[in-house]
Design an enzyme around this catalytic site. Structure first.
Site, PDB file in Angstrom:
ATOM      1  N   LYS A   1       0.069   4.287  -0.314  1.00 53.89           N
ATOM      2  CA  LYS A   1      -0.570   5.495   0.232  1.00 53.89           C
ATOM      3  C   LYS A   1      -0.350   6.680  -0.731  1.00 53.89           C
ATOM      4  O   LYS A   1      -0.310   6.477  -1.932  1.00 53.89           O
ATOM      5  CB  LYS A   1      -0.057   5.762   1.643  1.00 53.89           C
ATOM      6  CG  LYS A   1      -0.206   4.506   2.528  1.00 53.89           C
ATOM      7  CD  LYS A   1      -0.012   4.747   3.977  1.00 53.89           C
ATOM      8  CE  LYS A   1      -0.201   3.429   4.726  1.00 53.89           C
ATOM      9  NZ  LYS A   1      -0.167   3.555   6.159  1.00 53.89           N
TER      10      LYS A   1
ATOM     11  N   GLY B   1       2.449   2.560  11.109  1.00 50.50           N
ATOM     12  CA  GLY B   1       3.486   3.596  11.083  1.00 50.50           C
ATOM     13  C   GLY B   1       4.163   3.866  12.420  1.00 50.50           C
ATOM     14  O   GLY B   1       4.916   4.825  12.552  1.00 50.50           O
TER      15      GLY B   1
ATOM     16  N   ASN C   1       0.863  -1.183   0.000  1.00 50.57           N
ATOM     17  CA  ASN C   1       0.000   0.000   0.000  1.00 50.57           C
ATOM     18  C   ASN C   1       0.900   1.234   0.000  1.00 50.57           C
ATOM     19  O   ASN C   1       1.485   1.568   1.028  1.00 50.57           O
ATOM     20  CB  ASN C   1      -0.906  -0.023   1.245  1.00 50.57           C
ATOM     21  CG  ASN C   1      -1.737   1.252   1.359  1.00 50.57           C
ATOM     22  OD1 ASN C   1      -1.772   2.068   0.437  1.00 50.57           O
ATOM     23  ND2 ASN C   1      -2.409   1.432   2.488  1.00 50.57           N
TER      24      ASN C   1
ATOM     25  N   HIS D   1      -9.691   1.537   4.983  1.00 52.36           N
ATOM     26  CA  HIS D   1      -8.421   1.804   5.674  1.00 52.36           C
ATOM     27  C   HIS D   1      -8.656   2.817   6.799  1.00 52.36           C
ATOM     28  O   HIS D   1      -9.427   3.764   6.626  1.00 52.36           O
ATOM     29  CB  HIS D   1      -7.380   2.336   4.679  1.00 52.36           C
ATOM     30  CG  HIS D   1      -5.999   2.264   5.235  1.00 52.36           C
ATOM     31  ND1 HIS D   1      -5.541   3.170   6.163  1.00 52.36           N
ATOM     32  CD2 HIS D   1      -4.992   1.375   5.048  1.00 52.36           C
ATOM     33  CE1 HIS D   1      -4.287   2.843   6.505  1.00 52.36           C
ATOM     34  NE2 HIS D   1      -3.940   1.756   5.836  1.00 52.36           N
TER      35      HIS D   1
ATOM     36  N   SER E   1       3.200  -1.694  10.460  1.00 50.35           N
ATOM     37  CA  SER E   1       4.639  -1.713  10.762  1.00 50.35           C
ATOM     38  C   SER E   1       5.355  -3.000  10.376  1.00 50.35           C
ATOM     39  O   SER E   1       6.363  -3.350  10.998  1.00 50.35           O
ATOM     40  CB  SER E   1       4.884  -1.412  12.242  1.00 50.35           C
ATOM     41  OG  SER E   1       4.524  -0.084  12.541  1.00 50.35           O
TER      42      SER E   1
ATOM     43  N   GLY F   1       4.866   1.604   4.638  1.00 52.00           N
ATOM     44  CA  GLY F   1       6.189   2.219   4.477  1.00 52.00           C
ATOM     45  C   GLY F   1       7.227   1.309   3.820  1.00 52.00           C
ATOM     46  O   GLY F   1       7.862   1.710   2.830  1.00 52.00           O
TER      47      GLY F   1
ATOM     48  N   GLU G   1      -5.651  -4.440  10.683  1.00 46.04           N
ATOM     49  CA  GLU G   1      -4.631  -3.407  10.890  1.00 46.04           C
ATOM     50  C   GLU G   1      -4.964  -2.627  12.163  1.00 46.04           C
ATOM     51  O   GLU G   1      -5.767  -1.678  12.112  1.00 46.04           O
ATOM     52  CB  GLU G   1      -4.628  -2.425   9.707  1.00 46.04           C
ATOM     53  CG  GLU G   1      -4.264  -3.037   8.392  1.00 46.04           C
ATOM     54  CD  GLU G   1      -3.611  -2.024   7.450  1.00 46.04           C
ATOM     55  OE1 GLU G   1      -2.483  -2.269   7.050  1.00 46.04           O
ATOM     56  OE2 GLU G   1      -4.222  -0.987   7.138  1.00 46.04           O
TER      57      GLU G   1
ATOM     58  N   GLU H   1      -6.969   5.207   7.767  1.00 48.69           N
ATOM     59  CA  GLU H   1      -6.675   6.597   7.409  1.00 48.69           C
ATOM     60  C   GLU H   1      -7.882   7.249   6.730  1.00 48.69           C
ATOM     61  O   GLU H   1      -8.012   8.477   6.750  1.00 48.69           O
ATOM     62  CB  GLU H   1      -5.412   6.652   6.523  1.00 48.69           C
ATOM     63  CG  GLU H   1      -4.155   6.432   7.364  1.00 48.69           C
ATOM     64  CD  GLU H   1      -2.983   5.817   6.620  1.00 48.69           C
ATOM     65  OE1 GLU H   1      -3.005   5.757   5.380  1.00 48.69           O
ATOM     66  OE2 GLU H   1      -2.035   5.362   7.311  1.00 48.69           O
TER      67      GLU H   1
END
Ligand code: 13P
Length: 246
Positions: free
Chosen positions: A13, A174, A11, A99, A207, A229, A168, A101
């Site tokens: 992002k 993160g 992902n 998600h 993470s 990430g 998640e 976010e």
């Protein structure tokens, strides 16, 4: 050592541009090698890159997905939005929905349910994200929250065979933190127990990196990983897959 068929979803992002395409050569090479074992790679770049990724992956087994979609299956006057048909049209086969976010921006379970339905109608596979916040975890509400997210998110959807769950925990995204192995195993069991007929694939996200994958890969009810990430770095992404199978 496992040879289990596992999903590794990148992902990206809101990162990446046309020059990021060069970083994919390594991954394409890896995807064609024996080293990939039972791994299935899926990239979810920003919408601006889906079409280019699709062309780049033309000759390989790497899947492509969007990161969200509008709930309307029809075209319409929705400035700034993209629907599931449009994603499909530029080469996506998957879409991430729910998600955290986006939930943080006000996306409700009900809206997520509409989005999932429209994505399934457009023949996209759905990566449906669920997870508790830190405060919900502290109040021991994890199961309650997950049950609610699953119940409303999948309401009136009979055929769930095209839906992957992605657990998640919001506090793990993160942050460098991951759940304790036993807790994660039990949560994944709990999620699967919510499905009567056919058990869904359950991915873990939050993470994931080349270090902690050596712990995560031992949790044997997990069917793959949703990676933020670390997935933007081809070497790290490949390392995660390799270590899962080493
Ligand atoms: O949100 C995530 C994937 O959807 C996880 O992000 P990180 O891997 O950066 O924690």
């Amino acid at each position: 050592m496992t040879n289990k068929y596992m999903f590794f979803v990148a992902n990206w992002k809101m990162y990446g541009n046309l020059s990021s395409l060069n970083t994919l050569d390594k991954v394409i090479k890896f995807s064609k090698s024996k080293e990939i074992k039972g791994g299935r790679l899926i990239y979810c770049p920003p919408n601006t890159l889906i079409s280019s990724f699709s062309k780049k992956f033309n000759n390989c087994q790497i899947g492509i997905g969007g990161q969200n979609c509008h709930e309307s299956k029809d075209y319409g006057a929705y400035t700034g939005h993209v629907n599931s048909r449009m994603l499909k049209n530029v080469g996506a086969h998957f879409v991430i929905i729910g998600h955290s976010e986006n939930r943080e921006q006000g996306e409700s379970d009900k809206l997520i349910n509409l989005k999932i339905k429209s994505a399934l109608e457009a023949k996209l596979k759905v990566i449906f994200c669920i997870g508790e916040t830190l405060s919900e975890k502290r109040k021991k509400k994890t199961r309650l929250i997950l049950s609610k997210q699953i119940k409303i998110g999948l309401k009136n959807i009979k055929d769930k065979s095209k839906i992957f769950l992605a657990y998640e925990p919001v506090w793990a995204i993160g942050s460098g933190l991951i759940p304790k192995a036993q807790d994660l195993f039990e949560t994944v069991e709990f999620i699967k127990s919510k499905f009567k007929d056919k058990l869904p694939k359950v991915l873990y996200g939050g993470s994931v990196n080349p270090q902690n994958i050596t712990i995560l890969r031992k949790i044997n009810n997990i069917d793959g990983f949703l990676i933020g990430g670390a997935s933007q770095n081809a070497k790290k992404f490949i390392d995660i897959v390799k270590k899962t199978y080493s």
